[in-house]
Design a protein around this motif. Sequence first.
Motif, PDB file in Angstrom:
ATOM      1  N   GLY A  89       0.707  -1.238   0.132  1.00 35.02           N
ATOM      2  CA  GLY A  89      -0.093  -0.340   0.077  1.00 35.02           C
ATOM      3  C   GLY A  89       0.943   1.337   0.027  1.00 35.02           C
ATOM      4  N   GLY A  90       0.192   2.333   0.153  1.00 32.46           N
ATOM      5  CA  GLY A  90       0.741   3.679   0.146  1.00 32.46           C
ATOM      6  C   GLY A  90       0.902   4.324  -0.993  1.00 32.46           C
ATOM      7  N   SER A  91       1.284   5.774  -1.153  1.00 32.04           N
ATOM      8  CA  SER A  91       1.436   6.398  -2.343  1.00 32.04           C
ATOM      9  C   SER A  91       3.039   6.939  -2.601  1.00 32.04           C
ATOM     10  N   TYR A  92       3.194   7.641  -3.588  1.00 32.04           N
ATOM     11  CA  TYR A  92       4.313   8.233  -3.496  1.00 32.04           C
ATOM     12  C   TYR A  92       4.573   9.556  -2.824  1.00 32.04           C
ATOM     13  N   ARG A  93       5.523   9.392  -2.175  1.00 29.96           N
ATOM     14  CA  ARG A  93       5.829  10.601  -0.987  1.00 29.96           C
ATOM     15  C   ARG A  93       5.733  12.115  -1.739  1.00 29.96           C
ATOM     16  N   TYR A  94       4.736  12.665  -1.034  1.00 33.32           N
ATOM     17  CA  TYR A  94       4.752  14.182  -1.440  1.00 33.32           C
ATOM     18  C   TYR A  94       4.655  15.184  -0.332  1.00 33.32           C
ATOM     19  N   LYS A  95       4.450  14.642   0.805  1.00 32.39           N
ATOM     20  CA  LYS A  95       4.752  15.449   1.945  1.00 32.39           C
ATOM     21  C   LYS A  95       4.865  14.426   3.310  1.00 32.39           C
ATOM     22  N   PRO A  96       5.095  15.055   4.344  1.00 25.70           N
ATOM     23  CA  PRO A  96       5.578  14.316   5.742  1.00 25.70           C
ATOM     24  C   PRO A  96       4.195  13.689   5.858  1.00 25.70           C
ATOM     25  N   GLY A  97       4.102  12.306   6.173  1.00 22.95           N
ATOM     26  CA  GLY A  97       3.221  11.428   6.698  1.00 22.95           C
ATOM     27  C   GLY A  97       3.137   9.899   6.389  1.00 22.95           C
ATOM     28  N   ASP A  98       2.208   9.208   7.254  1.00 26.40           N
ATOM     29  CA  ASP A  98       2.392   7.706   7.102  1.00 26.40           C
ATOM     30  C   ASP A  98       1.681   7.332   5.545  1.00 26.40           C
ATOM     31  N   TYR A  99       2.204   6.450   5.264  1.00 28.21           N
ATOM     32  CA  TYR A  99       1.827   5.568   3.959  1.00 28.21           C
ATOM     33  C   TYR A  99       2.211   6.493   2.803  1.00 28.21           C
ATOM     34  N   GLN A 100       3.362   6.859   2.954  1.00 23.63           N
ATOM     35  CA  GLN A 100       3.999   7.640   1.849  1.00 23.63           C
ATOM     36  C   GLN A 100       5.509   7.034   1.635  1.00 23.63           C
ATOM     37  N   TYR A 101       5.767   6.954   0.311  1.00 19.27           N
ATOM     38  CA  TYR A 101       7.257   6.142  -0.068  1.00 19.27           C
ATOM     39  C   TYR A 101       7.896   6.795  -1.238  1.00 19.27           C
ATOM     40  N   THR A 102       9.114   7.102  -0.846  1.00 20.16           N
ATOM     41  CA  THR A 102       9.818   7.213  -2.158  1.00 20.16           C
ATOM     42  C   THR A 102      10.188   6.146  -3.104  1.00 20.16           C
ATOM     43  N   GLU A 103      10.532   6.464  -4.182  1.00 20.93           N
ATOM     44  CA  GLU A 103      10.947   5.165  -4.969  1.00 20.93           C
ATOM     45  C   GLU A 103      12.020   4.192  -4.147  1.00 20.93           C
ATOM     46  N   SER A 104      12.961   4.934  -3.809  1.00 22.24           N
ATOM     47  CA  SER A 104      13.999   3.785  -3.235  1.00 22.24           C
ATOM     48  C   SER A 104      13.221   3.207  -1.714  1.00 22.24           C
ATOM     49  N   GLU A 105      12.639   3.724  -1.162  1.00 20.97           N
ATOM     50  CA  GLU A 105      11.872   3.182   0.073  1.00 20.97           C
ATOM     51  C   GLU A 105      10.980   2.120  -0.275  1.00 20.97           C
TER      52      GLU A 105
END
Length: 198
Positions: A89-105
Amino acid sequence: MKILALADMESKALWDYFDRDKIQDVDLILSCGDLKASYLSFLATMVKVPLLYVHGNHDTNYNRFPPEGCECIEDTIFVHNGIRILGLGGSYRYKPGDYQYTESEMRRRISKLRLALWKNKGFDILLSHAPASGIGDGTDLPHRGFETFLHIMEKYEPRYFVHGHVHANYNARSFQRLNHYRETTIINAYEKYKFLYE
């Protein structure tokens, strides 16, 4: 096996105007995230089949009030009637927060599943919130897809990739419910979509 996939918007047909007859043929429910926990709990109560979910980028309330009667399959391979379902789950990281990830994460999350992928000889369905890069994703950072999803589709050739996150009402003319990438059928489960796994 009939599978009901859900994402992003609660369906009035499945909640406000629930009619058991309309989904009595469903064998499994998959949630791609960003849905109210009470909605998923309601469906798990009314439809006596497993309901599996991953988190969307707006599901931070699940930390305190997770959907009852449902199973979170984040970062694992869940096997149901012989079908191997990988949850990311989760989305591409666009701000601080849960369930957001960078490509490398996201790449590291998949790397940690190497042993499970080897033991299960791959997987049949990828269940995620975000799409893959360049296939039904958005041009803005919050709705960007993950490139690493392309790599795991290339390597493991799953039958299906089911995601949400990109809503039909963002741009109705460009919204694509179904896509294909090599051997994989890609489904955007926005609101609801029923499909047959053969």
